[in-house]
Design a protein around this motif. Structure first.
Motif, mmCIF file in Angstrom:
data_model
loop_
_atom_site.group_PDB
_atom_site.id
_atom_site.type_symbol
_atom_site.label_atom_id
_atom_site.label_comp_id
_atom_site.label_asym_id
_atom_site.label_seq_id
_atom_site.Cartn_x
_atom_site.Cartn_y
_atom_site.Cartn_z
ATOM 1 N N SER A 13 -1.439 8.831 -9.743
ATOM 2 C CA SER A 13 -1.458 8.106 -8.472
ATOM 3 C C SER A 13 -0.432 8.672 -7.508
ATOM 4 C CB SER A 13 -1.187 6.622 -8.693
ATOM 5 O OG SER A 13 -2.174 6.053 -9.496
ATOM 6 N N ALA A 14 0.757 8.917 -8.007
ATOM 7 C CA ALA A 14 1.800 9.473 -7.139
ATOM 8 C C ALA A 14 1.433 10.870 -6.669
ATOM 9 C CB ALA A 14 3.132 9.499 -7.882
ATOM 10 N N ALA A 15 0.872 11.683 -7.551
ATOM 11 C CA ALA A 15 0.533 13.063 -7.187
ATOM 12 C C ALA A 15 -0.603 13.132 -6.175
ATOM 13 C CB ALA A 15 0.153 13.850 -8.437
ATOM 14 N N THR A 16 -1.510 12.176 -6.192
ATOM 15 C CA THR A 16 -2.643 12.246 -5.269
ATOM 16 C C THR A 16 -2.440 11.397 -4.022
ATOM 17 O OG1 THR A 16 -3.785 10.489 -6.471
ATOM 18 C CG2 THR A 16 -4.296 12.748 -7.076
ATOM 19 N N LEU A 17 -1.908 10.200 -4.190
ATOM 20 C CA LEU A 17 -1.814 9.297 -3.048
ATOM 21 C C LEU A 17 -0.689 9.663 -2.098
ATOM 22 C CD1 LEU A 17 -2.482 5.883 -4.792
ATOM 23 C CD2 LEU A 17 -4.060 7.254 -3.447
ATOM 24 N N HIS A 18 0.495 9.878 -2.619
ATOM 25 C CA HIS A 18 1.634 10.105 -1.733
ATOM 26 C C HIS A 18 1.615 11.489 -1.099
ATOM 27 C CE1 HIS A 18 3.599 6.300 -2.191
ATOM 28 N NE2 HIS A 18 3.350 6.351 -3.485
#
Length: 158
Positions: free
Chosen positions: A26-31
């Motif tokens: 999630s962090a790698a794709t969303l942020h």
């Protein structure tokens, strides 16, 4: 007892491992794309597009179906711990065919119908999941304290 302990520890390990990778992905794709809010399932699937390309929706769908399959034993445990279980004619197991366990499967069907009703009512599933987690976080500590206090009472231990 040792076997049950190993089973629980293995389950905890793998559930935390999956949680870690969900957070990492999630962090790698969303942020990276500056997506900081997800309004629904479509936004969540769209966030997987950098990793999965055009298969993002299929990947997200498979993840939801897999999560539902993992939740099946949880629901079985919920159904088995209802007051209905105390009835002598109550049969509750996924191993038993539906015609032989009417009540057990009826409780599961009612829970599923309730969930579908919430979906068709237009309520935001992501927001409901968020508030369910908040409610769980608020209620879990006092309930654990009550369970611990009840366990200390000799009359509750049997």
């Amino acid at each position: 007892m040792r076997r049950a302990r190993n089973d629980v520890l293995t389950g905890i390990f793998f559930s935390h491992l999956v949680m870690y990778f969900i957070i990492l992905t999630s962090a790698a794709t969303l942020h990276v794309q500056w997506h900081t809010t997800i309004a629904g399932a479509r936004d969540a699937a769209e966030a997987l597009r950098p990793l999965a390309g055009d298969g993002a929706y299929w990947l997200f769908s498979l993840g939801l179906i897999g999560a539902g399959m993992l939740a099946s034993p949880y629901w079985r445990g919920i159904v088995l711990r209802t007051p209905l279980q105390k009835r002598p004619d109550w049969v509750g197991s996924l191993d038993v065919h539906p015609p032989l366990a009417h009540g057990f499967y009826a409780v599961i069907a009612i829970a599923m119908a309730f969930g579908l009703g919430l979906d068709f009512a237009g309520l935001d599933a992501v927001r409901m999941l968020f508030w369910a987690a908040v409610l769980n976080g608020v209620l879990a500590p006092p309930l654990l304290i009550l369970v611990g206090a009840a366990h200390q009472q000799s009359r509750c231990n049997g």
